[in-house]
Design a protein around this motif. Structure first.
Motif, PDB file in Angstrom:
ATOM      1  N   SER A  73       7.095 -12.300  -3.937  1.00  0.00           N
ATOM      2  CA  SER A  73       6.006 -11.745  -3.143  1.00  0.00           C
ATOM      3  C   SER A  73       4.684 -12.049  -3.831  1.00  0.00           C
ATOM      4  O   SER A  73       4.622 -12.158  -5.059  1.00  0.00           O
TER       5      SER A  73
ATOM      6  N   GLN B 298      -6.649  -7.038  -5.379  1.00  0.00           N
ATOM      7  CA  GLN B 298      -6.098  -6.381  -4.196  1.00  0.00           C
ATOM      8  C   GLN B 298      -4.575  -6.394  -4.218  1.00  0.00           C
ATOM      9  O   GLN B 298      -3.922  -5.409  -3.859  1.00  0.00           O
ATOM     10  N   ARG B 299      -3.993  -7.509  -4.651  1.00  0.00           N
ATOM     11  CA  ARG B 299      -2.529  -7.600  -4.713  1.00  0.00           C
ATOM     12  C   ARG B 299      -1.960  -6.624  -5.744  1.00  0.00           C
ATOM     13  O   ARG B 299      -0.917  -5.998  -5.505  1.00  0.00           O
ATOM     14  N   ILE B 300      -2.635  -6.500  -6.878  1.00  0.00           N
ATOM     15  CA  ILE B 300      -2.170  -5.562  -7.900  1.00  0.00           C
ATOM     16  C   ILE B 300      -2.269  -4.128  -7.377  1.00  0.00           C
ATOM     17  O   ILE B 300      -1.345  -3.316  -7.566  1.00  0.00           O
ATOM     18  N   LYS B 301      -3.366  -3.813  -6.690  1.00  0.00           N
ATOM     19  CA  LYS B 301      -3.538  -2.460  -6.140  1.00  0.00           C
ATOM     20  C   LYS B 301      -2.468  -2.166  -5.093  1.00  0.00           C
ATOM     21  O   LYS B 301      -1.907  -1.062  -5.033  1.00  0.00           O
ATOM     22  N   THR B 302      -2.162  -3.153  -4.272  1.00  0.00           N
ATOM     23  CA  THR B 302      -1.119  -2.965  -3.250  1.00  0.00           C
ATOM     24  C   THR B 302       0.229  -2.694  -3.908  1.00  0.00           C
ATOM     25  O   THR B 302       0.984  -1.808  -3.467  1.00  0.00           O
ATOM     26  N   LEU B 303       0.537  -3.429  -4.971  1.00  0.00           N
ATOM     27  CA  LEU B 303       1.799  -3.229  -5.677  1.00  0.00           C
ATOM     28  C   LEU B 303       1.832  -1.856  -6.336  1.00  0.00           C
ATOM     29  O   LEU B 303       2.865  -1.160  -6.283  1.00  0.00           O
ATOM     30  N   GLU B 304       0.732  -1.457  -6.954  1.00  0.00           N
ATOM     31  CA  GLU B 304       0.664  -0.138  -7.596  1.00  0.00           C
ATOM     32  C   GLU B 304       0.809   0.978  -6.555  1.00  0.00           C
ATOM     33  O   GLU B 304       1.501   1.981  -6.801  1.00  0.00           O
TER      34      GLU B 304
ATOM     35  N   ARG C  63       2.398   0.777  -3.748  1.00  0.00           N
ATOM     36  CA  ARG C  63       3.779   0.783  -3.250  1.00  0.00           C
ATOM     37  C   ARG C  63       4.726   1.445  -4.246  1.00  0.00           C
ATOM     38  O   ARG C  63       5.624   2.199  -3.867  1.00  0.00           O
TER      39      ARG C  63
ATOM     40  N   GLN D  90       2.315 -10.133  -4.418  1.00  0.00           N
ATOM     41  CA  GLN D  90       1.971  -9.031  -5.320  1.00  0.00           C
ATOM     42  C   GLN D  90       2.688  -9.155  -6.661  1.00  0.00           C
ATOM     43  O   GLN D  90       2.089  -8.985  -7.725  1.00  0.00           O
TER      44      GLN D  90
ATOM     45  N   ALA E 157       1.293 -12.108  -8.597  1.00  0.00           N
ATOM     46  CA  ALA E 157      -0.013 -11.773  -9.173  1.00  0.00           C
ATOM     47  C   ALA E 157       0.154 -10.902 -10.410  1.00  0.00           C
ATOM     48  O   ALA E 157      -0.533 -11.091 -11.416  1.00  0.00           O
ATOM     49  N   PHE E 158       1.065  -9.949 -10.341  1.00  0.00           N
ATOM     50  CA  PHE E 158       1.318  -9.064 -11.482  1.00  0.00           C
ATOM     51  C   PHE E 158       1.784  -9.849 -12.697  1.00  0.00           C
ATOM     52  O   PHE E 158       1.264  -9.681 -13.813  1.00  0.00           O
TER      53      PHE E 158
END
Length: 302
Positions: free
Chosen positions: A5, A36-42, A44, A7, A10-11
């Motif tokens: 993914s 934004q991808r890191i924030k979305t993963l966090e 989730r 996210q 990116a992580f």
């Protein structure tokens, strides 16, 4: 193309590159997209994963996640190489992070790394630590494998026995005559300068305990974080030390150092631990590590 993914990719990139900017450059997106991808993963997962500083570091939750997804990136590269032959260089696109002890690196490990590089094109990102601490790097997800003294596998990992590294107590002949003329006594060890790799290194203290049956704190300790440097420093009369047997041949043959206790040594078991995934690259590394270490390390049959 990525099977992970955005996210998760990116992580991994942020932690490996140690910055959002580095991750953005690696993935060919903007730093704001990475953020934004890191924030979305966090959001989730429900926990912070990255300490946003320079360099970026994983939080404890991030370390747990990294230890799970790091092997996925390795498998992803292998899958893409299988299905898209022209991308067969993908497993080698980023150096493989491995935690090792310097004594292995200074004796048998370079031969293994060279073989893996020349035969399979692997590149490496080697992290140096004491063999009793290399497993911490695997535990926090920063490496794909570790050469360690710990036999018990981490959760989700598998372990392979490499053998035992033998350590001998050495000093220059002049030093030995001056400080140990009356033998390896507790009083002599108390006064004799001792060279230690770093504050994590227990070998010298363990050796003194084995010889004298006493816990001794020497009055004169010097720290020198170099396996070869310890042998050179001992040869130049700076102190006595414990050194891997494989580093001593030339110095002993040339009379620069002597073995203070030819009949007494310490042996440190070494194991290769890595994520328990069916990876062609990890299997190749395991096979080459075992072959390269066999003649250098001690085994139960020899």
């Amino acid at each position: 193309m990525s099977l992970l993914s955005p996210q998760v990719a990116a992580f991994i990139a942020v932690i490996e590159e140690e910055s959002f900017e580095g991750a953005a450059k690696r993935l060919s997106v903007t730093p704001s997209a990475i953020s934004q991808r890191i924030k979305t993963l966090e959001d989730r997962i429900g926990q912070l994963l990255v300490i946003r500083q320079s360099p970026c570091q994983p939080t404890p939750a991030g370390e747990r996640l990294l230890s799970r997804v790091k092997p996925m990136s390795l498998l992803e590269a292998e899958v893409l190489a299988d299905f898209i032959p022209e991308q067969d260089n993908l497993p080698r696109s980023h150096p493989l992070p491995i935690a090792v002890n310097e004594d292995s690196l200074s004796t048998w490990l370079i031969t293994a790394l060279a073989e893996l590089n020349q035969h399979y094109g692997n590149r490496f990102d080697i992290r140096i630590d004491d063999q009793e601490y290399t497993l911490d790097h695997l535990k926090n997800g920063s490496v794909i494998g570790a050469i360690t003294s710990e036999k018990t596998p981490l959760q989700g990992c598998t372990v392979h026995t490499l053998g035992k590294m033998r350590y001998c107590a050495i000093a220059s002949p002049r030093f030995a005559e001056h400080y140990f003329k009356q033998g390896l006594t507790a009083a002599a060890f108390q006064q004799a300068p001792v060279l230690i790799y770093n504050r994590k290194d227990p070998l010298q203290m363990r050796f003194m305990k084995a010889i004298t049956n006493k816990s001794i704190t020497p009055a004169n300790i010097q720290y020198l974080p170099s396996s070869g440097g310890l042998v050179d420093a001992a040869a130049q009369h700076m102190g006595w030390t414990m050194a891997a047997e494989g580093l001593l041949d030339n110095a002993v043959r040339e009379g620069k150092v002597v073995n203070l206790a030819p009949d007494t040594w310490l042996e440190e078991p070494l194991y290769w631990q890595h994520a328990a995934v069916r990876s062609k690259i990890l299997s190749q590394i395991t096979q080459v590590f075992y072959s390269a270490s066999y003649s250098e390390l001690q085994h139960s049959d020899g």
